[in-house]
Write a protein that holds these residues in place. Sequence first.
Motif, PDB file in Angstrom:
ATOM      1  N   THR A 219      -4.684  -7.991   9.951  1.00 58.87           N
ATOM      2  CA  THR A 219      -5.181  -6.685  11.266  1.00 58.87           C
ATOM      3  C   THR A 219      -4.988  -5.352  11.444  1.00 58.87           C
ATOM      4  OG1 THR A 219      -4.265  -7.708  13.430  1.00 58.87           O
ATOM      5  CG2 THR A 219      -5.994  -8.984  13.009  1.00 58.87           C
ATOM      6  N   LEU A 220      -3.651  -5.018  10.478  1.00 61.01           N
ATOM      7  CA  LEU A 220      -3.107  -4.054  11.096  1.00 61.01           C
ATOM      8  C   LEU A 220      -3.823  -3.357   9.521  1.00 61.01           C
ATOM      9  CD1 LEU A 220       0.672  -4.341  10.605  1.00 61.01           C
ATOM     10  CD2 LEU A 220      -0.753  -3.757  13.302  1.00 61.01           C
ATOM     11  N   PRO A 221      -4.887  -2.176   9.792  1.00 61.63           N
ATOM     12  CA  PRO A 221      -4.958  -1.371   9.240  1.00 61.63           C
ATOM     13  C   PRO A 221      -4.242  -0.853   7.668  1.00 61.63           C
ATOM     14  CG  PRO A 221      -4.560   0.605  11.136  1.00 61.63           C
ATOM     15  CD  PRO A 221      -3.754  -1.391  11.117  1.00 61.63           C
ATOM     16  N   GLY A 222      -4.810  -0.907   6.606  1.00 61.92           N
ATOM     17  CA  GLY A 222      -4.291  -0.550   4.888  1.00 61.92           C
ATOM     18  C   GLY A 222      -3.667   0.674   5.412  1.00 61.92           C
ATOM     19  N   ARG A 223      -2.816   1.361   3.682  1.00 59.65           N
ATOM     20  CA  ARG A 223      -2.474   2.377   3.650  1.00 59.65           C
ATOM     21  C   ARG A 223      -3.627   2.698   2.743  1.00 59.65           C
ATOM     22  NH1 ARG A 223       3.960   0.326   1.423  1.00 59.65           N
ATOM     23  NH2 ARG A 223       4.252  -0.014   3.994  1.00 59.65           N
ATOM     24  N   PRO A 224      -3.833   4.224   3.448  1.00 58.21           N
ATOM     25  CA  PRO A 224      -4.601   4.655   2.429  1.00 58.21           C
ATOM     26  C   PRO A 224      -4.571   4.948   1.099  1.00 58.21           C
ATOM     27  CG  PRO A 224      -3.485   6.616   3.698  1.00 58.21           C
ATOM     28  CD  PRO A 224      -2.893   4.918   4.304  1.00 58.21           C
ATOM     29  N   VAL A 225      -5.362   5.019   0.450  1.00 58.90           N
ATOM     30  CA  VAL A 225      -5.445   5.145  -1.040  1.00 58.90           C
ATOM     31  C   VAL A 225      -5.728   6.437  -1.333  1.00 58.90           C
ATOM     32  CG1 VAL A 225      -5.979   3.452  -3.580  1.00 58.90           C
ATOM     33  CG2 VAL A 225      -5.416   2.888  -1.563  1.00 58.90           C
ATOM     34  N   GLN A 226      -4.698   6.824  -1.980  1.00 56.84           N
ATOM     35  CA  GLN A 226      -4.794   8.231  -2.591  1.00 56.84           C
ATOM     36  C   GLN A 226      -5.976   8.062  -4.111  1.00 56.84           C
ATOM     37  OE1 GLN A 226      -2.119  10.742  -3.043  1.00 56.84           O
ATOM     38  NE2 GLN A 226      -1.246  10.797  -1.756  1.00 56.84           N
TER      39      GLN A 226
END
Length: 344
Positions: free
Chosen positions: A96-103
């Motif tokens: 449920t944690l937000p994902g790491r942003p993909v550049q």
Amino acid sequence: MKERLQALKEEALVKVEEASTLEALQQVRVSYLGKKGPITEVLRGMGKLSAEERPVIGDLANKVREAIASQLDEKKAALEAKALDEKLLTEKIDVTLPGRPVQVGGPHLLTSIVEEIEDLFIGMGFEVREGPEVETDYYNFEALNLPKDHPARDMQDSFYITEELLLRTHTSPVQARTMLEYKGNKPVKMICPGKVYRRDTDDATHSHQFTQVEGLYVDKDVRMSDLKGVLNQFAKQFFGEEREIRLRPSFFPFTEPSVEMDISCKVCHGEGCSVCKGTGWIEILGGGMVHPDVLELAGYDPKIYSGFAFGMGPERIAMLKYGVDDIRHFYTNDVRFLKQYHKA
């Protein structure tokens, strides 16, 4: 010997049950079923038995071996399942944690500029043509009214591969090839973007490799006023409706008359500043009417056909439009610079 085998079986099964790790279980396997284990020793002593006893003891020994091996396999499966469960507990993640942003990348600024120029001229009826970057001396120079002894060749210090092959110094050979392809009997209206190469010292405004976009329009009754109209439309659409243009006399071997085009400075609006060096104008491209000799070399009758040509550098266009102060920024792959223009 039967009693010995039974005792080994019971002893081994107890050891298997007591083993709490895969390493300990493997040690039990080696101790009892290995080449130096007690069961193997029993089998080696069968030579002292009578013919009637050997098959009985041999069958019993195999059953004992199989029983121990079966128990070892079951225990191994249980220990592996336990280890997996423990690993899953220690390595679980919170989904449920937000994902790491993909550049996400984007087009290079020069690519965006070239595509914008292409779209603009396609809207005015030009087609886009491309050609080889390794070119012959004939198409790069001679077909453009630059014979081998012409002094204007010194303006384009070149990378020669052989005496007749070189890295093209401009995209004009694409124009010559296209006119020859049309065999002098139909109009040409094209632009040709691409990389070009000249032996130059790299600095803030020069590079040994850069890009060009050249244009050509050949038809009946093409005039200088047509060239001015096309370039004026380009300047206003690309730099803003308030931009003014001026044409100054110049020289190019493949056009006559030839001009340089300036646009009014967007910083001072023609009043004069450090950007335009006090003139109020900034040079942006060159062009002119196609030289009759170039038309004739391509198979066009200069008494029937006329045309105009122009050429510009996307690097210079980008530098003026976005305030880039060093041409080397386009080629050094510094992401800090490039990502500023992903949405340009």
